[in-house]
Design an enzyme around this catalytic site. Structure first.
Site, PDB file in Angstrom:
ATOM      1  N   HIS A  33      -5.783  -9.075   3.225  1.00  0.00           N
ATOM      2  CA  HIS A  33      -4.814  -9.421   3.885  1.00  0.00           C
ATOM      3  C   HIS A  33      -5.231  -9.505   5.618  1.00  0.00           C
ATOM      4  CE1 HIS A  33      -4.494  -4.843   4.839  1.00  0.00           C
ATOM      5  NE2 HIS A  33      -5.301  -4.849   4.344  1.00  0.00           N
ATOM      6  N   ARG A  34      -6.298  -9.019   5.703  1.00  0.00           N
ATOM      7  CA  ARG A  34      -6.909  -8.786   7.452  1.00  0.00           C
ATOM      8  C   ARG A  34      -7.644 -10.415   7.247  1.00  0.00           C
ATOM      9  NH1 ARG A  34      -4.818  -4.627   9.018  1.00  0.00           N
ATOM     10  NH2 ARG A  34      -4.868  -3.336   8.306  1.00  0.00           N
ATOM     11  N   ASN A  39      -4.878  -2.744  -4.750  1.00  0.00           N
ATOM     12  CA  ASN A  39      -6.656  -1.784  -4.115  1.00  0.00           C
ATOM     13  C   ASN A  39      -5.583  -1.466  -2.197  1.00  0.00           C
ATOM     14  OD1 ASN A  39      -8.644  -3.062  -3.282  1.00  0.00           O
ATOM     15  ND2 ASN A  39      -8.131  -4.494  -2.620  1.00  0.00           N
ATOM     16  N   GLU A  64     -11.399  -4.309   1.796  1.00  0.00           N
ATOM     17  CA  GLU A  64     -11.150  -4.914  -0.093  1.00  0.00           C
ATOM     18  C   GLU A  64     -11.535  -6.071   0.189  1.00  0.00           C
ATOM     19  OE1 GLU A  64      -7.656  -3.100   2.489  1.00  0.00           O
ATOM     20  OE2 GLU A  64      -9.462  -3.463   2.592  1.00  0.00           O
ATOM     21  N   LYS A  99       0.380  -6.687   1.687  1.00  0.00           N
ATOM     22  CA  LYS A  99      -0.384  -5.014   1.928  1.00  0.00           C
ATOM     23  C   LYS A  99      -0.571  -4.503   2.662  1.00  0.00           C
ATOM     24  CE  LYS A  99      -5.524  -3.452   0.060  1.00  0.00           C
ATOM     25  NZ  LYS A  99      -4.779  -2.532   1.556  1.00  0.00           N
ATOM     26  N   ASP A 158       0.906  -1.091  -0.124  1.00  0.00           N
ATOM     27  CA  ASP A 158       0.260   0.345  -0.197  1.00  0.00           C
ATOM     28  C   ASP A 158       0.388   0.880  -0.243  1.00  0.00           C
ATOM     29  OD1 ASP A 158      -1.836  -1.804   0.051  1.00  0.00           O
ATOM     30  OD2 ASP A 158      -2.806  -0.477   1.961  1.00  0.00           O
ATOM     31  N   ASP A 205     -11.001  -2.279  11.103  1.00  0.00           N
ATOM     32  CA  ASP A 205      -9.798  -2.968  11.265  1.00  0.00           C
ATOM     33  C   ASP A 205      -9.660  -4.334  11.928  1.00  0.00           C
ATOM     34  OD1 ASP A 205      -9.647  -1.866   8.437  1.00  0.00           O
ATOM     35  OD2 ASP A 205      -7.674  -0.687   8.310  1.00  0.00           O
TER      36      ASP A 205
END
Length: 417
Positions: free
Chosen positions: A372-373, A93, A323, A398, A51, A295
């Site tokens: 990613h999360r 993204n 995302e 990311k 990012d 998040d």
């Protein structure tokens, strides 16, 4: 690239020291503010990930000098303005980079296209484009998502603009950060008091003031920004609170002690609010409002599978436009571990907790949806359940490229496929 990664549950508490990377949210804010400043700024403690690389490359394409003398530092030299890039800005993204730059490039004298990958092209940006158009800025996004084409006039709009921030606080942050580039002052007002993750707006205001901006909050839904431009400054970036949630989760799940080097109360990022919820495990509350720590919800939702009582997550509708649709990704992943473990009720997520899941072997492949999360949070399930496999584990690059190494340093082993 690694296609699959299976976690081998450790037979011991996780103990050790891990330093989370710098905050993605703060890094991308101060990269842009430094680029819009006159002079040279030194940004330390920064995150180097997909990012932030997209943001840095986009700034370079617009005439900003961005140097990287070491793994956690950016040295940014700007002239106070951006120049038209030779090609569309591709931002993968990266939601922060895409939303922030969509507003900032309106100050350019020329045409700029802001674009992203297939996932970014599904993430809404219509409210921000509508706000720019109301300021007389020629901007268009026919699909309501990127790509966005902006025909700038060499300065940002002035007067008053209203923005619907129900989908994302990033729209407000984008307008706020661009506002000092206007010819005269700008009032930015919400079309209601609802705003996703208001704490991130406070993060934006703090960063702006560090680079010389003057902002006054007129009421809970209105800000007045003076046309000051920006002045270069040195800025130290705190660790990423969202990344810290995975380590806090690993600590409570395994009964370990993980020193991340920063006390939870020292964070200024909204996701640090998750610490108190995670610390209550395995007795987390029956209802958790995720509106101001969005998040962190994937982390807490996976922990909830092992909680002593079911958990309903509310205030998380915005997770559907991250995302990926994170509510769907979480319910899908949890139900892959055991059918009926989670359910969606409207935009609420209910996790039917079962502490007996720990120490079982439940073969499950977790589709990360390139998010990613989702990858990092479901890794926590693999600390207690055997045979949890994460698909596309490299997507953690990311925001936390060293995530798997960090778990490995604590004694977690993996098999790759």
């Amino acid at each position: 690239m690694t296609k699959k990664l299976t976690i081998l549950p450790p037979a011991h508490p996780l103990v050790g020291k891990v330093s989370p990377p710098g905050s993605k949210s703060i890094t991308n804010r101060v990269l842009l503010l430094a680029a819009l400043s006159q002079g040279t700024s030194r940004l330390t403690g920064a995150l180097k990930s997909d990012d932030t690389r997209y943001m840095a490359e986009a700034l370079r394409a617009m005439g900003v000098v961005v140097e990287e003398p070491d793994a956690t530092t950016f040295v940014v030299t700007g002239t106070g303005k951006l120049w038209p890039p030779e090609a569309p800005l591709f931002l993968g993204n990266a939601g922060t980079a895409t939303r922030f730059l969509t507003a900032a490039v309106a100050s350019i004298n020329g045409t700029v296209v802001v674009d992203g990958d297939e996932h970014m092209r599904k993430r809404p940006i219509g409210p921000l484009v509508a706000a720019l158009k109301s300021l007389g800025i020629d901007a268009e996004a026919p699909s309501g998502c990127p790509p966005v084409t902006i025909h700038g006039k060499g300065h940002f709009g002035s007067g008053r603009v209203e923005i619907d921030a129900g989908l994302s606080s990033q729209y407000v942050s984008a307008l706020l950060m661009a506002a000092p580039l206007a010819k005269t002052g700008l009032d930015i007002a919400l079309t209601g008091t609802e705003i996703g993750a208001r704490g991130y707006v406070d993060l934006t205001l703090d960063a702006m003031r560090a680079f010389g901006a003057r902002v006054e909050q007129l009421d809970p839904a209105t800000w007045r920004v003076e046309p000051t431009g920006y002045t270069a400054a040195d800025f130290h970036i705190e660790p990423d609170a969202s990344a810290a949630t995975y380590l806090w989760g690993a600590e409570v799940l395994t009964g370990g002690t993980i020193d991340i080097g920063t006390p939870a109360k020292a964070f200024t990022q909204p996701d640090a609010k998750a610490y108190d919820v995670i610390a209550a495990f395995p007795d987390m509350p029956e209802v958790i409002d995720g509106s101001q720590m969005q998040d962190a919800i994937p982390t807490i939702a996976v922990l909830a599978a092992f909680n002593n009582r079911p958990v309903r997550f509310v205030g998380i509708a915005n997770l559907r436009v991250k995302e990926c649709d994170r509510i769907r990704a979480l319910s899908t992943g949890l139900n892959n571990i055991r059918e009926g473990l989670a359910e969606e009720q409207g935009d609420d997520l209910i996790v039917h907790a079962d502490p007996a899941l720990a120490c079982q072997s439940l073969s499950a492949e977790i589709d990360t949806f390139a998010d990613h999360r989702i990858a990092m949070s479901f890794a926590l399930a693999g600390l207690k359940i055997a045979d949890i496999t994460i698909l596309d584990p490299d997507c953690v690059g990311k925001t936390y490229p060293a995530y798997w190494d960090a778990l490995g340093s604590l004694g977690v082993n993996f098999t790759q496929g």
